[in-house]
Scaffold this motif. Sequence first.
Motif, PDB file in Angstrom:
ATOM      1  N   ASN A 463       3.633   6.024   1.191  1.00 42.60           N
ATOM      2  CA  ASN A 463       4.216   5.135   2.199  1.00 42.60           C
ATOM      3  C   ASN A 463       4.170   3.680   1.720  1.00 42.60           C
ATOM      4  OD1 ASN A 463       4.473   7.406   3.892  1.00 42.60           O
ATOM      5  ND2 ASN A 463       2.429   7.065   4.755  1.00 42.60           N
ATOM      6  N   LEU A 464       4.610   3.447   0.471  1.00 48.24           N
ATOM      7  CA  LEU A 464       4.421   2.153  -0.155  1.00 48.24           C
ATOM      8  C   LEU A 464       5.144   1.022   0.568  1.00 48.24           C
ATOM      9  CD1 LEU A 464       4.660   3.239  -3.891  1.00 48.24           C
ATOM     10  CD2 LEU A 464       2.615   2.822  -2.537  1.00 48.24           C
ATOM     11  N   ASP A 465       6.387   1.244   0.957  1.00 46.69           N
ATOM     12  CA  ASP A 465       7.131   0.177   1.631  1.00 46.69           C
ATOM     13  C   ASP A 465       6.524  -0.157   2.986  1.00 46.69           C
ATOM     14  OD1 ASP A 465       8.909  -0.067  -0.473  1.00 46.69           O
ATOM     15  OD2 ASP A 465      10.320   1.401   0.365  1.00 46.69           O
ATOM     16  N   ASP A 466       6.181   0.892   3.746  1.00 50.92           N
ATOM     17  CA  ASP A 466       5.567   0.661   5.056  1.00 50.92           C
ATOM     18  C   ASP A 466       4.203  -0.003   4.908  1.00 50.92           C
ATOM     19  OD1 ASP A 466       7.724   1.734   6.364  1.00 50.92           O
ATOM     20  OD2 ASP A 466       6.818   3.706   6.677  1.00 50.92           O
ATOM     21  N   GLY A 467       3.446   0.448   3.902  1.00 49.20           N
ATOM     22  CA  GLY A 467       2.118  -0.133   3.688  1.00 49.20           C
ATOM     23  C   GLY A 467       2.210  -1.601   3.332  1.00 49.20           C
ATOM     24  N   ARG A 468       3.148  -1.937   2.425  1.00 48.58           N
ATOM     25  CA  ARG A 468       3.302  -3.350   2.051  1.00 48.58           C
ATOM     26  C   ARG A 468       3.745  -4.184   3.256  1.00 48.58           C
ATOM     27  NH1 ARG A 468       6.518  -5.803  -3.216  1.00 48.58           N
ATOM     28  NH2 ARG A 468       6.332  -8.003  -2.611  1.00 48.58           N
ATOM     29  N   ALA A 469       4.649  -3.645   4.060  1.00 45.85           N
ATOM     30  CA  ALA A 469       5.122  -4.381   5.243  1.00 45.85           C
ATOM     31  C   ALA A 469       3.973  -4.630   6.219  1.00 45.85           C
ATOM     32  CB  ALA A 469       6.252  -3.607   5.924  1.00 45.85           C
ATOM     33  N   MET A 470       3.110  -3.615   6.365  1.00 43.90           N
ATOM     34  CA  MET A 470       1.948  -3.788   7.254  1.00 43.90           C
ATOM     35  C   MET A 470       1.030  -4.897   6.753  1.00 43.90           C
ATOM     36  SD  MET A 470       0.694   0.013   8.393  1.00 43.90           S
ATOM     37  CE  MET A 470       1.552   0.942   9.661  1.00 43.90           C
ATOM     38  N   LEU A 471       0.789  -4.912   5.454  1.00 47.74           N
ATOM     39  CA  LEU A 471      -0.106  -5.919   4.891  1.00 47.74           C
ATOM     40  C   LEU A 471       0.496  -7.320   4.993  1.00 47.74           C
ATOM     41  CD1 LEU A 471      -1.342  -3.909   1.784  1.00 47.74           C
ATOM     42  CD2 LEU A 471      -2.705  -4.554   3.776  1.00 47.74           C
ATOM     43  N   GLU A 472       1.794  -7.429   4.773  1.00 47.96           N
ATOM     44  CA  GLU A 472       2.443  -8.730   4.904  1.00 47.96           C
ATOM     45  C   GLU A 472       2.384  -9.215   6.356  1.00 47.96           C
ATOM     46  OE1 GLU A 472       6.234  -7.817   3.234  1.00 47.96           O
ATOM     47  OE2 GLU A 472       5.645  -8.411   1.194  1.00 47.96           O
ATOM     48  N   LYS A 473       2.534  -8.282   7.293  1.00 49.44           N
ATOM     49  CA  LYS A 473       2.428  -8.644   8.713  1.00 49.44           C
ATOM     50  C   LYS A 473       1.013  -9.104   9.047  1.00 49.44           C
ATOM     51  CE  LYS A 473       3.785  -8.812  13.045  1.00 49.44           C
ATOM     52  NZ  LYS A 473       4.788  -9.803  13.517  1.00 49.44           N
ATOM     53  N   ALA A 474       0.018  -8.352   8.573  1.00 49.63           N
ATOM     54  CA  ALA A 474      -1.379  -8.725   8.834  1.00 49.63           C
ATOM     55  C   ALA A 474      -1.687 -10.101   8.253  1.00 49.63           C
ATOM     56  CB  ALA A 474      -2.324  -7.672   8.251  1.00 49.63           C
ATOM     57  N   ILE A 485      -5.965 -11.087   2.956  1.00 51.18           N
ATOM     58  CA  ILE A 485      -5.210 -11.625   1.822  1.00 51.18           C
ATOM     59  C   ILE A 485      -5.531 -10.838   0.556  1.00 51.18           C
ATOM     60  CG2 ILE A 485      -4.732 -13.686   0.456  1.00 51.18           C
ATOM     61  CD1 ILE A 485      -3.784 -13.757   3.409  1.00 51.18           C
ATOM     62  N   ASP A 486      -6.779 -10.423   0.388  1.00 49.33           N
ATOM     63  CA  ASP A 486      -7.154  -9.574  -0.745  1.00 49.33           C
ATOM     64  C   ASP A 486      -6.386  -8.252  -0.709  1.00 49.33           C
ATOM     65  OD1 ASP A 486      -8.922  -8.435  -2.935  1.00 49.33           O
ATOM     66  OD2 ASP A 486      -9.475  -7.128  -1.261  1.00 49.33           O
ATOM     67  N   SER A 487      -6.304  -7.645   0.471  1.00 49.59           N
ATOM     68  CA  SER A 487      -5.585  -6.366   0.579  1.00 49.59           C
ATOM     69  C   SER A 487      -4.144  -6.509   0.134  1.00 49.59           C
ATOM     70  CB  SER A 487      -5.632  -5.863   2.029  1.00 49.59           C
ATOM     71  OG  SER A 487      -6.943  -5.536   2.407  1.00 49.59           O
ATOM     72  N   LEU A 488      -3.479  -7.592   0.567  1.00 46.76           N
ATOM     73  CA  LEU A 488      -2.094  -7.793   0.156  1.00 46.76           C
ATOM     74  C   LEU A 488      -2.004  -8.025  -1.351  1.00 46.76           C
ATOM     75  CD1 LEU A 488       0.884  -8.158   0.740  1.00 46.76           C
ATOM     76  CD2 LEU A 488       0.416 -10.521   1.448  1.00 46.76           C
ATOM     77  N   GLY A 489      -2.909  -8.833  -1.887  1.00 42.34           N
ATOM     78  CA  GLY A 489      -2.904  -9.070  -3.326  1.00 42.34           C
ATOM     79  C   GLY A 489      -3.133  -7.792  -4.120  1.00 42.34           C
ATOM     80  N   TRP A 490      -4.066  -6.960  -3.655  1.00 40.54           N
ATOM     81  CA  TRP A 490      -4.356  -5.720  -4.377  1.00 40.54           C
ATOM     82  C   TRP A 490      -3.207  -4.726  -4.252  1.00 40.54           C
ATOM     83  CZ3 TRP A 490      -6.927  -4.676  -8.335  1.00 40.54           C
ATOM     84  CH2 TRP A 490      -7.329  -3.363  -8.674  1.00 40.54           C
ATOM     85  N   ALA A 491      -2.535  -4.739  -3.116  1.00 37.91           N
ATOM     86  CA  ALA A 491      -1.361  -3.877  -2.962  1.00 37.91           C
ATOM     87  C   ALA A 491      -0.286  -4.274  -3.963  1.00 37.91           C
ATOM     88  CB  ALA A 491      -0.826  -3.971  -1.532  1.00 37.91           C
ATOM     89  N   LEU A 492      -0.072  -5.577  -4.110  1.00 37.53           N
ATOM     90  CA  LEU A 492       0.913  -6.038  -5.088  1.00 37.53           C
ATOM     91  C   LEU A 492       0.492  -5.637  -6.509  1.00 37.53           C
ATOM     92  CD1 LEU A 492       1.588  -9.572  -3.570  1.00 37.53           C
ATOM     93  CD2 LEU A 492       3.159  -7.615  -3.568  1.00 37.53           C
ATOM     94  N   TYR A 493      -0.807  -5.703  -6.775  1.00 36.47           N
ATOM     95  CA  TYR A 493      -1.318  -5.263  -8.078  1.00 36.47           C
ATOM     96  C   TYR A 493      -0.994  -3.791  -8.288  1.00 36.47           C
ATOM     97  CZ  TYR A 493      -4.652  -4.042 -11.761  1.00 36.47           C
ATOM     98  OH  TYR A 493      -5.223  -3.572 -12.914  1.00 36.47           O
TER      99      TYR A 493
END
Length: 571
Positions: A463-474, A485-493
């Motif tokens: 669920n990569l797209d949904d997961g990234r969207a959730m993190l960007e929203k958070a 912010i770490d979670s979003l950075g690690w997701a991008l990694y």
Amino acid sequence: MAPMRWAAMAMVAALAASCSPQGSNPNGSGRDDRPMIVVGRSGLGAFLAGRLAQGQGDTAAAADYYAAALSRDPDNGDLLQRAFTLMVTEGRMDGAVPMARRLQDLDSESAMPVLVSGLADVHDGLLVQAESRFAALPRRGLNGLVGPLMSAWALAGQGRTDQALAALEPLAQSKGFAGVKAYHSGLINDLAGRHDAAEAAFSEALAGQLSIRGIEAAGSLYQRRNRSDQARHLYERYQQEHPDTLLFDGNALLKAGPALAPAVPDAQSGMAEALFDVASLMRQGNGQEAAVVFARLALYMRPDFPLARAILGDMLSAQDRLDAANLVYGGIAPDAAAYYYGQMRVAVNQEELGDTDAALTRLAKLAKDRPDSLDPLITRGDILRRKKRFAEAAEAYGAAINRIGPALSVQHWPLIYSRGICLERIKQWDRAEADFKKALELKPDQPDVLNYLGYTWVDAGINLDDGRAMLEKAASLRPRDGAIIDSLGWALYRLGDYHNAVKYLERAVELKAEDPTINDHLGDAYWQVGRQAEAMFQWRRAMGLDPEPEMIEPLKEKLRTGQVPAKPVTK
């Protein structure tokens, strides 16, 4: 350092050691077990030790040391005042009362010794003498409240109701004391059997603020006058406005019917009520030291006063005097509404003191005794989760959820979320994911839940797209939350977007510099963009920040090889 200063310090240390504690204190005053003091030839050592203990916030030890110093220098007025103040603070009234009377002889206008001497007179049945002392209290500052209340109750205890009510009149001159005046007018009228006047006064007091004691006093009067419906309406109104209170139980009061006792059965209890009110006002105004003193005095006048014990226990807990707090909570009678609250607080303090098994046992008993209550189960789950006993924590949270049944609402999202975390940690992912989705159904766009679910999805490569969207929203909702912010950075990694990952992970480290996981993540991202020296620095920093056990070996391997084992996720 100059030789003379070394010598002075050595002398202080020797003097303090000469009065080191020995023995134990059995008086059950609510203090930690406190050793007795052996005094050497000079009281100077005890005085210095007392100042040191007081400066460190250990008022129990300070009281002992000052009393020891006073025994060597009994005519020292400064020592007498210090010892007296701390004796009252510790609730050691057997020691405080003689000191109060000596201080009053030295200074008849010193307010606290006058007050304590008057309270001791009431204990001895000397209400006329107490009235005379209270009349001498200076009517300025806080004593502008204390003096009229004490005088009024001393007069009420003599059956002089009109004079007692008149003594409260100065309180009407201060808008802030109007509610207190109305409440105590109601109590005094109720004690005198003037029920219509009492009812009118209680109505005036409750028009300004719904307090537990005001509700209990008015409700008791209604029930004794066979007007239980009015009492029920009052109780329900309070519980609707304070749905989470553990200090009030209207149903238990209603069961007593017309036989319910008055909130204040005698003048001494009325004085306890007044002192409790002063303690509450001081606490609300951040006057914690004064609040402790007045709560102690309230319990001197009425040792079985549940709410006084509750707030004193809370203040001692806030001072990190957890053993002393538990002794105070433990004095709440089992039939009092506040008993359950006190036992919950004891369990929390036991866990803080390192006695987790005792805390869990107490919470299990409370959960059994209160089958409709969620609090012991949720608190049990929280303790188990902090101890990383995730399966047991999930079971405790689940038991709480079962008690709620189909009535789950927005207020329960943290409970569902907490169970989801525990289920994820024990690798029951399907159940965990269902809990996270349910929490978001109850509380849409809740940043913590968006972060946890989105991060877990991306880290697992689903669920990569949904997961990234959730993190960007958070992150947009909590831009200064380092963990998010770490979670979003690690997701991008994990998605292979290393340069943007570095940008967010650097920001996360700025926000939460002491987090080993975030430093580890930033090290990995640096390595991927060719900044190997900085990567090694971040990994070393992560190792020095007490990382979780499962992080240690991977960090050691990265530091040994200079290689990053984690591979990005590909769509």
